[in-house]
Design an enzyme around this catalytic site. Structure first.
Site, PDB file in Angstrom:
ATOM      1  N   TYR B  99     -45.403  75.498  45.870  1.00 30.07           N
ATOM      2  CA  TYR B  99     -46.349  74.562  45.264  1.00 30.07           C
ATOM      3  C   TYR B  99     -47.089  75.296  44.163  1.00 30.07           C
ATOM      4  O   TYR B  99     -47.518  76.444  44.343  1.00 30.07           O
ATOM      5  CB  TYR B  99     -47.358  74.080  46.321  1.00 30.07           C
ATOM      6  CG  TYR B  99     -48.454  73.190  45.773  1.00 30.07           C
ATOM      7  CD1 TYR B  99     -48.350  71.800  45.835  1.00 30.07           C
ATOM      8  CD2 TYR B  99     -49.590  73.740  45.181  1.00 30.07           C
ATOM      9  CE1 TYR B  99     -49.352  70.991  45.324  1.00 30.07           C
ATOM     10  CE2 TYR B  99     -50.588  72.936  44.662  1.00 30.07           C
ATOM     11  CZ  TYR B  99     -50.462  71.553  44.739  1.00 30.07           C
ATOM     12  OH  TYR B  99     -51.443  70.753  44.226  1.00 30.07           O
ATOM     13  N   GLU B 187     -49.244  69.172  38.403  1.00 22.27           N
ATOM     14  CA  GLU B 187     -48.769  69.696  39.690  1.00 22.27           C
ATOM     15  C   GLU B 187     -47.248  69.717  39.754  1.00 22.27           C
ATOM     16  O   GLU B 187     -46.602  68.757  39.357  1.00 22.27           O
ATOM     17  CB  GLU B 187     -49.328  68.791  40.807  1.00 22.27           C
ATOM     18  CG  GLU B 187     -48.931  69.208  42.207  1.00 22.27           C
ATOM     19  CD  GLU B 187     -49.402  68.194  43.252  1.00 22.27           C
ATOM     20  OE1 GLU B 187     -50.497  68.378  43.809  1.00 22.27           O
ATOM     21  OE2 GLU B 187     -48.678  67.211  43.506  1.00 22.27           O
TER      22      GLU B 187
END
Lengths: 289, 375
Positions: B99, B187
């Site tokens: 991530y 993101e």
């Protein structure tokens, strides 16, 4: 006694020749504020309500000894205006402007911290010390001098509470509007610190809303450091997650930033939390007895 | 403003971030003509989260299967959002998921880089269950995100050698995108290791509404309903909710507390409209027009505390365009006496107390509901 602004404040208004700037300069003068200078690039030499206008903050400060700043310029010019005020070490720099890009606010707040200057806003109603100084747009007639300090993210909600306190005979030391944007110059914690140290403040009202974690941090600070009674109200208890609720800062995502979470944290820290705005004044009265 | 994955990936590609080859379509028949290597993954393009669990992401190994999958997903309802488009992308054989994101950290007033070796799941879940697996780095807005900072984060995620340098390129490019495009969130989840290389398998981008003016080519906002978009054009902040009482107030904090007042007395807001500071009679007229257009509105609650806004202006706006459904009006503050008089002269009742105003609004909506049942 008061926090942030008082009778010694010598205010410079950026955007003084604009519609809002000129209008509120008049009201600030009526409230007793020493508005000593205005700045609008290209309008140097003019005057608004008898206040001299300059092209730059630098000239205005040299000529008038201004030591604080209020900004009414449109959003796309607010970054430059605020940087100019911080560079001149005006303190506080109060940004009333709505709709300022977040990245611009990040730069202004970072620069102000480097320079040791306090910023209020953007997107706030300003700061008022009744009887001494009004910087911004809070309606003067609602206030009366007294012992209650107010910290708020929102304008009209502040007025609602101030009016109720005044009706209940509870005057205010200073009302501080932090601003409704995601990134603002002053946090609840910093404002709590000021009121906690202020001899003229006996009780503190904290008006929060959903989104972010500023109220939770305030709760931790209250528990550890604040010895004065704190009464709070959190707006947006029934707001659906994920929706932007008018204030850009007021979006709840997941469990973070919910009103319930904030209320629990504040109550656990010893603050009393009113269910409705109309309940705030009675709680303050009870806590001050 | 939240963007769809396919839109975010267009931004990613422009900034040199590696994304899979993919095409966005709105009809299943378009699959046949696509020059893609199979298997492919068909992904619903919706703005709400949790599309995978809802069956909105499916693998297909042949064009025929892809067509069937696309047909099933298109038109699907995912948490109230209808799927109008799917992204068809070449499937990736993922070895490991990470991530990585840049996000505006409100509390710090700064940008933060957030990374984790636990990719493919929501970062909020990781933060709850395994906070030690999250790597954070604070960004100085005047320095940006220098390569050394990216390298520190990369090492802490366990990258080495060529993969580490690849991570540094991706992290610094993502920051460039984040800052240049005025993003609130950029993101990559997952950032996947595929055949020894890093690939942005999913992309999320949220842009700052306040900065849209300086970005000419921003895609249209699909989060807003038609009424929300109309209000935005009129310079008013309008948000739709799902109750039956329309709400007009001035100032975001006061409006939010108005919703809470209604809930306290057992009612629910259908929507709310913030006429803002210094609202004119015209703004009030427009506001009344907008909030009552929403189907199912049984009552209106107008809650105004005049500061810069003047009660006489508000009253004139109401008189010009009186509510068509039963209304409860609370009007106090600047020029209160004049405002109250204007309404009184027009035969419109108004009070001064917010709690009483909310209670009355809830009662009016209940009566409306009962009358409807009786019919």
């Amino acid at each position: 006694m008061a926090v942030i602004v008082d009778a010694e404040t010598r205010l410079l208004v950026q955007g003084i020749t604009g519609y809002q700037g000129a209008f509120h300069t008049g009201l600030m003068l009526e409230a007793g504020t020493k508005v000593v200078a205005g700045v609008t690039p290209g309008k140097g030499g003019a005057a608004v309500h008898g206040v001299p206008v300059f092209d730059t903050v630098d000239e205005a400060v040299r000529a008038t000894g201004a030591n604080a700043c209020c900004i009414f310029v449109p959003a796309r010019f607010a970054r430059d205006a605020a940087l100019e005020a911080v560079a001149a070490r005006l303190d506080p720099v109060v940004i009333i402007t709505e709709g300022m890009p977040v990245h611009d606010a990040i730069e202004v707040v970072a620069y102000a911290r480097q320079q040791g200057v306090r910023v209020l806003g953007p997107n706030g109603p300003g700061v008022t010390t009744p009887g001494q100084c009004r910087v911004g747009i809070m309606p003067t007639h609602l206030f009366k001098p007294g012992p209650v300090g107010i910290i708020s993210r929102s304008g009209t909600l502040t007025y609602e509470i101030v009016a109720a306190l005044t009706r209940a005979g509870l005057g205010q030391s200073t009302a501080v509007g932090l601003g409704g944007d995601p990134v603002v110059g002053t946090s609840f914690v910093e404002a709590l610190e000021l009121f906690n140290a202020d001899a003229g403040t006996e009780a503190i009202v904290l008006l929060g809303e959903i989104g972010g974690s500023a109220e939770e941090q305030a709760a931790r600070y209250i528990e550890e450091r604040v010895d004065k009674p704190v009464v709070a109200y959190i707006a947006g208890r029934t707001a659906p997650p994920g929706k932007r609720m008018g204030h850009a800062g007021a979006v709840i995502s997941g469990t973070q930033g919910t009103a319930d979470h904030k209320i629990q944290a504040l109550e656990a820290a010893g603050a009393r939390v009113a269910t409705l705005p109309s309940g705030v004044a009675a709680l303050v009265e009870a806590r001050m007895r | 403003m939240k963007l769809h994955e396919y839109q975010a990936k267009e931004y990613f590609a422009r900034y040199g971030l590696p994304v899979q080859k993919g095409v966005v379509i709105d009809r299943a028949e378009q699959i046949a003509g696509l020059a893609l290597r199979y298997p492919v993954v068909i992904k619903a393009q919706v703005l709400v989260g949790g599309r995978g669990k809802a069956g909105g992401v499916r693998l297909a190994s042949t064009p025929q299967e892809a067509g069937e999958r696309a047909r099933a997903i298109l038109g699907m309802d995912i948490k109230g959002e209808r799927v109008a488009r799917v992204l068809v992308a070449e499937a990736a054989d993922i070895e490991r998921e990470y991530y990585f994101a840049f996000v505006t950290d409100r509390a710090a007033g700064r940008v933060a880089a957030i990374a984790s070796g636990e990719g493919g799941v929501e970062i909020e879940t990781v933060a709850r269950t395994a906070p030690e697996k999250i790597v954070r780095a604070e960004v100085d807005p005047f320095l940006g995100f220098p390569a050394y900072q990216a390298r520190v984060v990369g090492r802490r995620l366990g990258f080495a050698g060529a993969a580490l340098e690849e991570f540094v390129r991706i992290a610094t490019a993502l920051y460039r995108l984040y800052w240049t495009e005025d993003a609130d969130l950029a993101e990559i989840n997952p950032l996947a290791l595929v055949g020894g290389h890093l690939l942005c398998v999913d992309a999320k981008l949220v842009l700052d509404d306040n900065a849209l003016y300086r970005h000419a080519e921003t895609p249209p906002n699909e989060e807003m309903t038609e009424l929300e978009a109309a209000a935005r054009r009129a310079g008013l902040a309008y948000v739709e909710l799902d109750g039956d009482i329309a709400v007009i107030g001035n100032g975001a904090g006061l409006v939010m507390s108005t919703l809470d007042l209604l809930a306290h007395f057992g009612g629910r807001a259908a929507n709310f409209l913030d006429v803002g500071g210094g609202a004119s009679a015209e703004a009030m007229q427009t506001a009344l027009g907008i909030v009552q257009q929403k189907p199912g509105v049984r009552a209106v609650f107008i809650n105004i505390f005049g500061g810069i806004t003047r009660c006489d202006d508000v009253a004139r706006g109401i008189v010009e365009n009186p509510p068509k459904v039963p209304a409860s009006i609370r009007l106090t503050g600047t020029n209160e006496a004049q405002g109250q008089q204007i309404l009184k002269d027009a035969g419109i009742a108004a009070g001064l107390d917010p709690d009483e105003g909310a209670r009355v609004a809830v009662e009016l909506a209940r009566r409306g509901a009962r009358a409807r049942e009786a019919r």
